[in-house]
Design a protein around this motif. Structure first.
Motif, PDB file in Angstrom:
ATOM      1  N   THR A  56      -1.349  70.128 -10.055  1.00  0.00           N
ATOM      2  CA  THR A  56      -2.695  69.501  -9.127  1.00  0.00           C
ATOM      3  C   THR A  56      -2.435  68.205  -9.428  1.00  0.00           C
ATOM      4  OG1 THR A  56      -5.073  69.510  -9.027  1.00  0.00           O
ATOM      5  CG2 THR A  56      -3.973  70.154 -11.106  1.00  0.00           C
ATOM      6  N   ALA A  57      -3.210  67.460  -8.934  1.00  0.00           N
ATOM      7  CA  ALA A  57      -3.242  65.940  -8.973  1.00  0.00           C
ATOM      8  C   ALA A  57      -4.493  65.526  -9.421  1.00  0.00           C
ATOM      9  CB  ALA A  57      -2.937  65.293  -7.643  1.00  0.00           C
ATOM     10  N   ALA A  58      -4.813  64.459 -10.309  1.00  0.00           N
ATOM     11  CA  ALA A  58      -6.273  64.231 -10.752  1.00  0.00           C
ATOM     12  C   ALA A  58      -6.999  63.513  -9.752  1.00  0.00           C
ATOM     13  CB  ALA A  58      -5.981  63.211 -11.973  1.00  0.00           C
ATOM     14  N   PHE A  59      -8.426  63.821 -10.142  1.00  0.00           N
ATOM     15  CA  PHE A  59      -9.393  63.113  -9.429  1.00  0.00           C
ATOM     16  C   PHE A  59      -9.908  61.962  -9.919  1.00  0.00           C
ATOM     17  CE2 PHE A  59      -9.113  67.150  -7.230  1.00  0.00           C
ATOM     18  CZ  PHE A  59      -8.987  67.233  -5.830  1.00  0.00           C
ATOM     19  N   GLN A  60     -10.037  60.872  -9.373  1.00  0.00           N
ATOM     20  CA  GLN A  60     -10.829  59.747 -10.402  1.00  0.00           C
ATOM     21  C   GLN A  60     -12.290  59.804 -10.653  1.00  0.00           C
ATOM     22  OE1 GLN A  60      -8.438  58.150 -12.094  1.00  0.00           O
ATOM     23  NE2 GLN A  60      -7.137  59.359 -11.082  1.00  0.00           N
ATOM     24  N   ASP A  61     -12.963  60.622  -9.739  1.00  0.00           N
ATOM     25  CA  ASP A  61     -14.377  60.604  -9.958  1.00  0.00           C
ATOM     26  C   ASP A  61     -14.983  61.876 -10.521  1.00  0.00           C
ATOM     27  OD1 ASP A  61     -13.799  62.707  -8.187  1.00  0.00           O
ATOM     28  OD2 ASP A  61     -15.415  62.413  -6.733  1.00  0.00           O
ATOM     29  N   GLN A  62     -14.304  62.266 -11.696  1.00  0.00           N
ATOM     30  CA  GLN A  62     -14.928  63.551 -12.380  1.00  0.00           C
ATOM     31  C   GLN A  62     -15.618  62.995 -13.731  1.00  0.00           C
ATOM     32  OE1 GLN A  62     -11.952  66.515 -12.437  1.00  0.00           O
ATOM     33  NE2 GLN A  62     -12.813  67.233 -10.438  1.00  0.00           N
ATOM     34  N   LYS A  63     -16.515  61.990 -13.570  1.00  0.00           N
ATOM     35  CA  LYS A  63     -17.200  61.557 -14.926  1.00  0.00           C
ATOM     36  C   LYS A  63     -18.316  62.123 -14.851  1.00  0.00           C
ATOM     37  CE  LYS A  63     -18.291  57.217 -17.222  1.00  0.00           C
ATOM     38  NZ  LYS A  63     -17.734  57.612 -18.455  1.00  0.00           N
ATOM     39  N   PRO A  64     -18.799  63.035 -15.851  1.00  0.00           N
ATOM     40  CA  PRO A  64     -20.142  63.451 -15.952  1.00  0.00           C
ATOM     41  C   PRO A  64     -21.213  62.572 -16.014  1.00  0.00           C
ATOM     42  CG  PRO A  64     -18.544  64.497 -17.562  1.00  0.00           C
ATOM     43  CD  PRO A  64     -17.884  63.589 -17.087  1.00  0.00           C
ATOM     44  N   GLY A  65     -22.324  62.721 -15.250  1.00  0.00           N
ATOM     45  CA  GLY A  65     -23.628  61.713 -15.443  1.00  0.00           C
ATOM     46  C   GLY A  65     -24.463  62.204 -16.515  1.00  0.00           C
ATOM     47  N   THR A  66     -25.882  61.940 -16.241  1.00  0.00           N
ATOM     48  CA  THR A  66     -26.682  62.241 -17.076  1.00  0.00           C
ATOM     49  C   THR A  66     -26.552  63.759 -17.694  1.00  0.00           C
ATOM     50  OG1 THR A  66     -28.351  60.667 -15.834  1.00  0.00           O
ATOM     51  CG2 THR A  66     -29.294  62.069 -17.713  1.00  0.00           C
ATOM     52  N   SER A  67     -26.532  64.542 -16.778  1.00  0.00           N
ATOM     53  CA  SER A  67     -26.388  66.112 -16.938  1.00  0.00           C
ATOM     54  C   SER A  67     -25.082  66.634 -16.091  1.00  0.00           C
ATOM     55  CB  SER A  67     -27.839  66.704 -16.527  1.00  0.00           C
ATOM     56  OG  SER A  67     -27.820  68.012 -16.874  1.00  0.00           O
ATOM     57  N   GLY A  68     -23.981  66.647 -16.692  1.00  0.00           N
ATOM     58  CA  GLY A  68     -22.862  67.484 -16.119  1.00  0.00           C
ATOM     59  C   GLY A  68     -22.341  66.628 -14.740  1.00  0.00           C
ATOM     60  N   LEU A  69     -21.339  67.264 -14.077  1.00  0.00           N
ATOM     61  CA  LEU A  69     -20.861  66.655 -13.014  1.00  0.00           C
ATOM     62  C   LEU A  69     -21.641  67.193 -11.737  1.00  0.00           C
ATOM     63  CD1 LEU A  69     -18.226  64.927 -11.760  1.00  0.00           C
ATOM     64  CD2 LEU A  69     -17.066  67.351 -11.511  1.00  0.00           C
ATOM     65  N   ARG A  70     -22.330  66.225 -11.208  1.00  0.00           N
ATOM     66  CA  ARG A  70     -23.041  66.592  -9.801  1.00  0.00           C
ATOM     67  C   ARG A  70     -22.396  65.936  -8.563  1.00  0.00           C
ATOM     68  NH1 ARG A  70     -29.239  66.306 -11.782  1.00  0.00           N
ATOM     69  NH2 ARG A  70     -28.644  68.067 -13.519  1.00  0.00           N
ATOM     70  N   LYS A  71     -21.928  66.803  -7.648  1.00  0.00           N
ATOM     71  CA  LYS A  71     -21.446  66.192  -6.432  1.00  0.00           C
ATOM     72  C   LYS A  71     -21.871  67.023  -5.138  1.00  0.00           C
ATOM     73  CE  LYS A  71     -18.569  63.208  -8.538  1.00  0.00           C
ATOM     74  NZ  LYS A  71     -18.770  61.979  -8.475  1.00  0.00           N
ATOM     75  N   LYS A  72     -21.660  66.651  -4.168  1.00  0.00           N
ATOM     76  CA  LYS A  72     -21.706  67.271  -2.832  1.00  0.00           C
ATOM     77  C   LYS A  72     -20.943  68.718  -2.854  1.00  0.00           C
ATOM     78  CE  LYS A  72     -24.757  64.643  -0.488  1.00  0.00           C
ATOM     79  NZ  LYS A  72     -25.848  65.502  -0.468  1.00  0.00           N
ATOM     80  N   VAL A  73     -21.630  69.709  -2.245  1.00  0.00           N
ATOM     81  CA  VAL A  73     -20.808  70.826  -2.311  1.00  0.00           C
ATOM     82  C   VAL A  73     -19.493  70.747  -1.504  1.00  0.00           C
ATOM     83  CG1 VAL A  73     -20.838  73.086  -1.045  1.00  0.00           C
ATOM     84  CG2 VAL A  73     -22.820  72.436  -2.321  1.00  0.00           C
ATOM     85  N   THR A  74     -19.524  70.072  -0.654  1.00  0.00           N
ATOM     86  CA  THR A  74     -18.346  69.661   0.096  1.00  0.00           C
ATOM     87  C   THR A  74     -17.297  68.935  -0.701  1.00  0.00           C
ATOM     88  OG1 THR A  74     -19.394  67.551   1.058  1.00  0.00           O
ATOM     89  CG2 THR A  74     -19.285  69.406   2.302  1.00  0.00           C
ATOM     90  N   GLN A  75     -17.681  68.382  -1.744  1.00  0.00           N
ATOM     91  CA  GLN A  75     -16.659  67.733  -2.506  1.00  0.00           C
ATOM     92  C   GLN A  75     -15.933  68.775  -3.775  1.00  0.00           C
ATOM     93  OE1 GLN A  75     -15.998  64.557  -2.874  1.00  0.00           O
ATOM     94  NE2 GLN A  75     -14.890  64.215  -4.688  1.00  0.00           N
TER      95      GLN A  75
END
Ligand code: G16
Length: 541
Positions: A6-25
């Motif tokens: 796999t290749a790393a994604f640069q945007d996997q920084k957890p926020g106030t409460s875990g990793l939250r993104k659009k479902v599509t992401q």
């Protein structure tokens, strides 16, 4: 077992409460897997360990659960406890982790954010104390995610999660358990169900609980209807993958049906709602809103009346933007009140070290040392138990509290989905103006202090900086600015307004009118309208 490059994604920084993104992401190939492998790598050797797994049932929950099970087997966990149909509320997951002394748990949820194919998804890791992973762990996960180049997964059929049963993937045991029973038993242990039940039976107590088509539906049916005999107490109780198109956030803007019920002539004694994953709560009396900050203070002041807390409480904690109503209670009790950054993870150390019993946040979260998450149903049960003991209305209890401790008028103004660059500029500009503010007068109110909040954990001495800009004004008001850490679209600016009123003749007035001057000062200081190009907040709670 397969090892997938796999290749790393640069945007996997957890926020106030875990990793939250659009479902599509999350649907991008390897996106979920990379983050899960990063969690497992952060745990280290997973061999022989127990993992708890479940989610709030939102869209993509089913797919993600299967992937995580197969990855857990490949990473050599010996056992996974998973909720039936892949469901656990966040508080129930916390309880199951603690009860079974698991290594940790993965909870799939984007909490109060909307769901569905175009909505949000999220993943959070809780450690062995049952609480959200502290910053040191989330930072480690993030670092690993930056360089990840492979993950492991077992190539096998999907596991049937519809039946309570035990199965295996290779050496790993999977226990599918009832999502509700253990948690309901814990609640029954904490609160006086027979007292509540007899009040209900005599007609002196009734409830309308809005599950917002989210995870608490099954919990609410079991606890309020089956165990406490409150017929028809639950509305919107069927969990749906898209929450019926609604926004599962229990506040004055999103729980419309409940609000109407509580304004009606036949309104029940207590109105309440919980969010997507069941950790938040809103408390209402008949045509009366209890701010989460007041609810926290009232819970702390009355905790000794409950069976579980009859020995008294050892301390209270609130997040910095939460009103200081709880501080007044702590002061009178002679116990400490801790002020932490926003995020439940900051309460974990204080709870583990027995420095606090009760904690809460303005963002509709309250809880105690019974688990390590905020707990929506627990808060509703607390209020039910309190009403059964006091035999007063919600409004009377709150008014009485204000008379004793003074009232903290409080509101939060949110400017959602604003441009990230503009939001950062606004905060930066504010930060640069801080030293010049003390002593200045705005609309007749003099600024006492202006600073960026930082927190040193009293248990492990870790430091969290840049947690929000605090402006205090004479005689006793605060304005706080911070950017949300849970949104997935643009930035959300939160402006928190608080004004303390000890004079009984000036209590119980219209909150928004009382706070008009503070809202205007917030705009004067931060130039919100100009900088965000918004005339008014998108949500006021
Ligand atoms: C999460 C955290 C809470 C926090 C809230 C608001 O709640 O668990 O501790 O107060 O977010 O965060 P923000 O102001 O950064 O959006 P939840 O219910 O979303 O998990």
């Amino acid at each position: 077992m397969k090892v997938i490059k796999t290749a790393a994604f640069q945007d996997q920084k957890p926020g106030t409460s875990g990793l939250r993104k659009k479902v599509t992401q999350f649907q991008i190939p390897h996106y979920l897997e990379n983050f899960v492998q990063s969690i497992f790598n952060a745990i280290g050797d997973c061999q022989g360990k127990l993992l708890v797994l479940g989610g709030d049932g939102r869209y993509y929950n089913k797919n993600a659960i299967q992937t995580i099970l197969k990855m857990a087997a490949a990473n050599k966990f010996s056992r996974v406890i998973v909720g039936q149909h892949g469901l656990f509320s966040t508080p129930a997951a916390s309880h199951i982790i603690r009860k079974n002394q698991a290594e940790g748990g993965i909870i799939l949820s984007a909490s109060h954010n909307p769901g569905g194919p175009n909505g949000d998804f999220g993943i959070k890791y809780n450690t062995s104390n049952g609480g959200p992973a502290p910053e040191i762990v989330t930072e480690a996960i993030y670092e690993i995610s930056q360089n990840i180049n492979e993950y492991c997964i077992v190539d096998t059929e999907n596991i049937d999660l519809s039946q309570i049963a035990t199965s295996k993937i290779g050496e790993m045991t999977i226990n599918v358990i009832d999502s509700v029973q253990d948690y309901a038993d814990l609640m029954q242990h904490i609160f006086d169900f027979s007292l509540i039940k007899s009040s209900v039976k005599s007609g002196a107590l009734n409830l309308c609980f809005d599950a917002m088509h989210a995870i608490t539906g099954p919990y609410a049916y079991e606890i309020f209807e089956n165990r406490l005999g409150m017929t028809n107490a639950v509305i919107n109780g069927i969990p749906l993958e898209d929450f019926g198109g609604g926004h599962p956030d229990p506040n004055l803007s999103h729980a419309e049906q409940l609000l109407q019920t509580m304004k009606s002539i036949n309104a029940p004694d207590l109105g309440a709602a919980s969010d997507g994953d069941g950790d938040r709560n809103m408390i209402l009396g008949r045509n009366f809103f209890v701010t989460p900050s007041d609810s926290l203070a009232i819970i702390a002041a009355n905790a000794h009346l409950m069976r579980e807390y009859r020995q008294g409480i050892c301390g209270i904690a609130r997040s910095m933007p939460t009103s200081r109503a709880a501080d007044k209670v702590a002061e009178r009790m002679g116990i400490e009140c801790f002020e932490t950054p926003t995020g439940w993870k900051f309460f974990g150390n204080l709870l583990d070290a027995n420095k606090i019993t009760i904690c809460g946040e303005e963002s509709f979260g309250t809880g105690s040392d019974h688990i390590r998450e905020k707990d929506g149903i627990w808060a509703v049960l607390f209020w039910l138990n309190l009403l059964a003991i006091k035999k007063q209305s919600v409004e009377d209890i709150v008014n009485q509290h204000w008379k004793t401790y003074g009232q903290h008028y409080y509101a939060r103004h949110d400017y959602e989905e604003i441009d990230i660059g503009k939001a950062k500029d606004l905060m930066q500009n504010l930060e640069e103006s801080l030293t010049g503010l003390p002593g200045k007068t705005f609309r007749g109110l003099e600024i006492k202090e202006a600073f960026n909040f930082s927190y040193t954990d009293p248990v492990d001495a870790s430091v969290a900086k840049n947690q929000g800009i605090v402006i205090t004004l004479k005689p006793d008001s605060r304005i706080i600015f911070r950017l949300s850490g849970t949104g997935t679209q643009g930035a959300t600016l939160r402006v928190y307004l608080e004004s303390y009123e000890p004079d009984q003749t000036k209590q119980g007035l219209n909150t928004h009118e009382v706070l008009v001057p503070l809202a205007a000062i917030a705009n004067d200081i931060a130039d919100i309208r100009q900088r965000t190009a918004r005339e008014k907040p998108s949500v006021i709670t």
